[in-house]
Structure formats: structure tokens, C-alpha cells
Design a protein around this motif. Sequence first.
Motif, PDB file in Angstrom:
ATOM      1  N   ASN A   1      -1.290  -5.991   6.824  1.00 29.41           N
ATOM      2  CA  ASN A   1      -0.636  -6.309   8.199  1.00 29.41           C
ATOM      3  C   ASN A   1      -0.804  -5.747   9.244  1.00 29.41           C
ATOM      4  O   ASN A   1      -0.743  -6.174  10.449  1.00 29.41           O
ATOM      5  CB  ASN A   1       0.946  -6.239   7.617  1.00 29.41           C
ATOM      6  CG  ASN A   1       1.175  -7.209   6.428  1.00 29.41           C
ATOM      7  OD1 ASN A   1       1.485  -6.615   5.470  1.00 29.41           O
ATOM      8  ND2 ASN A   1       1.029  -8.504   6.478  1.00 29.41           N
ATOM      9  N   HIS A   2      -0.849  -4.058   9.081  1.00 30.75           N
ATOM     10  CA  HIS A   2      -1.226  -3.265  10.547  1.00 30.75           C
ATOM     11  C   HIS A   2      -2.336  -2.499  10.036  1.00 30.75           C
ATOM     12  O   HIS A   2      -2.493  -2.059   8.820  1.00 30.75           O
ATOM     13  CB  HIS A   2      -0.097  -2.542  10.654  1.00 30.75           C
ATOM     14  CG  HIS A   2       1.134  -3.316  11.035  1.00 30.75           C
ATOM     15  ND1 HIS A   2       1.609  -3.847  11.864  1.00 30.75           N
ATOM     16  CD2 HIS A   2       2.250  -3.645   9.601  1.00 30.75           C
ATOM     17  CE1 HIS A   2       2.767  -4.532  12.190  1.00 30.75           C
ATOM     18  NE2 HIS A   2       3.119  -4.264  10.852  1.00 30.75           N
ATOM     19  N   ILE A   3      -3.228  -2.395  11.046  1.00 30.30           N
ATOM     20  CA  ILE A   3      -4.491  -1.392  10.669  1.00 30.30           C
ATOM     21  C   ILE A   3      -4.471  -0.467  11.732  1.00 30.30           C
ATOM     22  O   ILE A   3      -4.339  -0.742  13.051  1.00 30.30           O
ATOM     23  CB  ILE A   3      -5.750  -2.359  10.691  1.00 30.30           C
ATOM     24  CG1 ILE A   3      -5.612  -3.397   9.679  1.00 30.30           C
ATOM     25  CG2 ILE A   3      -6.917  -1.657  10.486  1.00 30.30           C
ATOM     26  CD1 ILE A   3      -6.641  -4.615   9.755  1.00 30.30           C
TER      27      ILE A   3
ATOM     28  N   GLY B   1      -8.493   8.267   2.912  1.00 32.47           N
ATOM     29  CA  GLY B   1      -7.597   7.447   3.671  1.00 32.47           C
ATOM     30  C   GLY B   1      -6.533   6.930   2.903  1.00 32.47           C
ATOM     31  O   GLY B   1      -6.368   7.278   1.774  1.00 32.47           O
ATOM     32  N   TYR B   2      -5.509   5.967   3.321  1.00 26.05           N
ATOM     33  CA  TYR B   2      -4.520   5.680   2.852  1.00 26.05           C
ATOM     34  C   TYR B   2      -4.172   3.976   3.277  1.00 26.05           C
ATOM     35  O   TYR B   2      -4.154   3.732   4.365  1.00 26.05           O
ATOM     36  CB  TYR B   2      -3.071   6.434   3.405  1.00 26.05           C
ATOM     37  CG  TYR B   2      -3.295   7.870   3.024  1.00 26.05           C
ATOM     38  CD1 TYR B   2      -2.853   8.505   1.539  1.00 26.05           C
ATOM     39  CD2 TYR B   2      -3.614   8.757   3.848  1.00 26.05           C
ATOM     40  CE1 TYR B   2      -2.737   9.726   1.062  1.00 26.05           C
ATOM     41  CE2 TYR B   2      -3.698  10.335   3.576  1.00 26.05           C
ATOM     42  CZ  TYR B   2      -3.313  10.524   2.247  1.00 26.05           C
ATOM     43  OH  TYR B   2      -3.399  11.943   1.847  1.00 26.05           O
TER      44      TYR B   2
ATOM     45  N   THR C   1       8.277  -2.427   2.178  1.00 25.59           N
ATOM     46  CA  THR C   1       8.959  -3.568   1.766  1.00 25.59           C
ATOM     47  C   THR C   1       8.972  -4.625   3.271  1.00 25.59           C
ATOM     48  O   THR C   1       8.668  -5.678   3.215  1.00 25.59           O
ATOM     49  CB  THR C   1       9.961  -3.653   1.069  1.00 25.59           C
ATOM     50  OG1 THR C   1      10.831  -2.556   1.538  1.00 25.59           O
ATOM     51  CG2 THR C   1       9.868  -3.316  -0.575  1.00 25.59           C
ATOM     52  N   GLU C   2       9.562  -3.781   4.473  1.00 28.78           N
ATOM     53  CA  GLU C   2       9.653  -4.443   5.408  1.00 28.78           C
ATOM     54  C   GLU C   2       8.623  -4.717   6.113  1.00 28.78           C
ATOM     55  O   GLU C   2       8.345  -5.535   7.030  1.00 28.78           O
ATOM     56  CB  GLU C   2      10.817  -3.835   6.509  1.00 28.78           C
ATOM     57  CG  GLU C   2      11.955  -3.687   5.815  1.00 28.78           C
ATOM     58  CD  GLU C   2      13.113  -2.519   6.825  1.00 28.78           C
ATOM     59  OE1 GLU C   2      12.474  -2.270   7.667  1.00 28.78           O
ATOM     60  OE2 GLU C   2      13.973  -2.284   5.746  1.00 28.78           O
ATOM     61  N   CYS C   3       7.772  -3.557   6.226  1.00 28.87           N
ATOM     62  CA  CYS C   3       6.461  -3.584   7.165  1.00 28.87           C
ATOM     63  C   CYS C   3       5.229  -4.187   6.688  1.00 28.87           C
ATOM     64  O   CYS C   3       4.263  -4.449   7.293  1.00 28.87           O
ATOM     65  CB  CYS C   3       6.167  -2.161   7.604  1.00 28.87           C
ATOM     66  SG  CYS C   3       7.534  -1.167   7.621  1.00 28.87           S
ATOM     67  N   GLY C   4       5.206  -4.296   5.318  1.00 26.51           N
ATOM     68  CA  GLY C   4       3.960  -4.669   4.685  1.00 26.51           C
ATOM     69  C   GLY C   4       2.742  -3.977   4.423  1.00 26.51           C
ATOM     70  O   GLY C   4       3.286  -2.605   3.995  1.00 26.51           O
ATOM     71  N   ASN C   5       1.734  -4.081   4.398  1.00 27.12           N
ATOM     72  CA  ASN C   5       0.858  -3.253   4.169  1.00 27.12           C
ATOM     73  C   ASN C   5      -0.272  -2.652   5.300  1.00 27.12           C
ATOM     74  O   ASN C   5      -0.500  -3.450   6.536  1.00 27.12           O
ATOM     75  CB  ASN C   5      -0.449  -3.986   3.317  1.00 27.12           C
ATOM     76  CG  ASN C   5       0.088  -4.372   2.003  1.00 27.12           C
ATOM     77  OD1 ASN C   5       0.733  -3.592   1.525  1.00 27.12           O
ATOM     78  ND2 ASN C   5      -0.244  -5.451   1.477  1.00 27.12           N
ATOM     79  N   ILE C   6      -0.110  -1.332   5.374  1.00 29.59           N
ATOM     80  CA  ILE C   6      -0.700  -0.575   6.543  1.00 29.59           C
ATOM     81  C   ILE C   6      -2.021   0.268   6.139  1.00 29.59           C
ATOM     82  O   ILE C   6      -1.948   0.779   5.276  1.00 29.59           O
ATOM     83  CB  ILE C   6       0.247   0.146   7.266  1.00 29.59           C
ATOM     84  CG1 ILE C   6       1.554  -0.598   7.658  1.00 29.59           C
ATOM     85  CG2 ILE C   6      -0.085   1.121   8.542  1.00 29.59           C
ATOM     86  CD1 ILE C   6       2.947   0.407   7.294  1.00 29.59           C
TER      87      ILE C   6
END
Length: 220
Positions: A132-134, A104-105, A110-115
Motif C-alpha cells: 500500500n505504501h512504499i 529492510g522491513y 490494520t489501518e494502514c496496510g502494508n508498508i
Amino acid sequence: MLESDNSCLIIEAGVKLKEVKKAINYNMSKICGCILTHEHKDHCGYIREYLQNGIRCYMSGGTAEAINIDSPYVKKITPKCVFTVGAYKVLPFRTKHDCSEPVGYLINHTECGNILFATDTYYLPNTFKNLNHILIECNYAAELLEEDMPKSRKSRLLTSHLSLTTCIDALRANDLSKARNIMLIHLSNAHSNAVQFKKAVEAETGIPVLIAEKGVIMEV
Ligand SMILES: [Zn+2]
Ligand SMILES: [Zn+2]
């Protein structure tokens, strides 16, 4: 597929390149690469098209070997070693699935954060901070399995895909304080209920939940 202002990262090669192109207005220069999770067809079926079009495809050594493909655009990655694709920093981690070296990854921009991108795994061995997004698999609910389901099929399912309960457990184990949305992916046709899954995950996490269409585009 993740799309930020000036770049797009294809997550998996399970969608025809033609569809990806259409989604990004045929601006191929936006595509910085494609990351693969494992060798099953629904996740890498169109990889040859991607490679023929000069798109770098990142995958574990086990996946590359299982697909048995040779191209200068195949880039082998190692679990736990961060690599860069365009403006994205990507950390691969091992998943639990019935194939060769699936990953998985955790993707950072920088703009979107951690996904977080996790699919085809019967549990999630890692936890992550500041998500920030999952995008997470929510494949089946135990109560939706047929009573007369053949034993071998059932045991394969239980040891290769993420159930609603285990998905919720995995989400609970993670830091969701900064999570803006959760996208449920890889719902089984026969053993899932999108409305029920969305409600259940929203109730447990308090975070807006989306259900993915095939080849979903996420603008982050
Ligand atoms: Zn699979
Ligand atoms: Zn799959």
C-alpha cells in the motif's frame, strides 16, 4: 517515522530524538519502538538517545554486534521472522549492503496496510504482494556519476546503493496494484536529481511519488 492514529513507529535512529518528539507533540507514549536497518551512522547515529529514553530498538544480531551497544532495550530480530511492535507487525528481510547483516522491513498495520521500507541495498532480492505504501531508496543515477570518480568509490557505490534504474526494476517486479504512494528515500547529494527521479518513477509506475526529507514522517 510511521504515524497512525494512536501509535508511531520510528524507522531508524538517524534523527535526533528531540526532532521526533517535536513531530509527535511530545506525546512519548505514542512511540512503540524503533527499527534499525544497519549499523551505518546516518541510520543509527542517535540510538543511544533512544535507548536512554527507554525506546525499544529492534535490529539484526549483526547490527547489534557492529554497533556494540548493550542495553535491555536492544531487541534482536531475525530475517524472515515476524515480530510485533505495538500495533505494527514487522517482517525483516535481508538487504544487499556493505555491512553486517543489513535488513529492510515489510510493516503491516490494520489501518494502514502494508508498508515496504527498503534502503541501502544495491538490489532488492524479494518481492512483496499487496503493497500500500512504499519507502524505497533511490540513491543515484549512473549518468550523474563523475567521469573521474575514483574507482574504489564507484565500485563501493555500485555494490551498496540502489540506482534509479534498479529502483524502477524493483518496483516493477512488485505488485503495485494497491499502492497508494511511493516515497523515494536516501537520495545522494552529489548523484541524484529529485525532480527527474520523481518524474521517472511516476512515469514508470503511474503512482504518486514523494521525495523524502531527512527524518520524514509518514502518516499512514
Ligand atoms: Zn549504509
Ligand atoms: Zn545510508
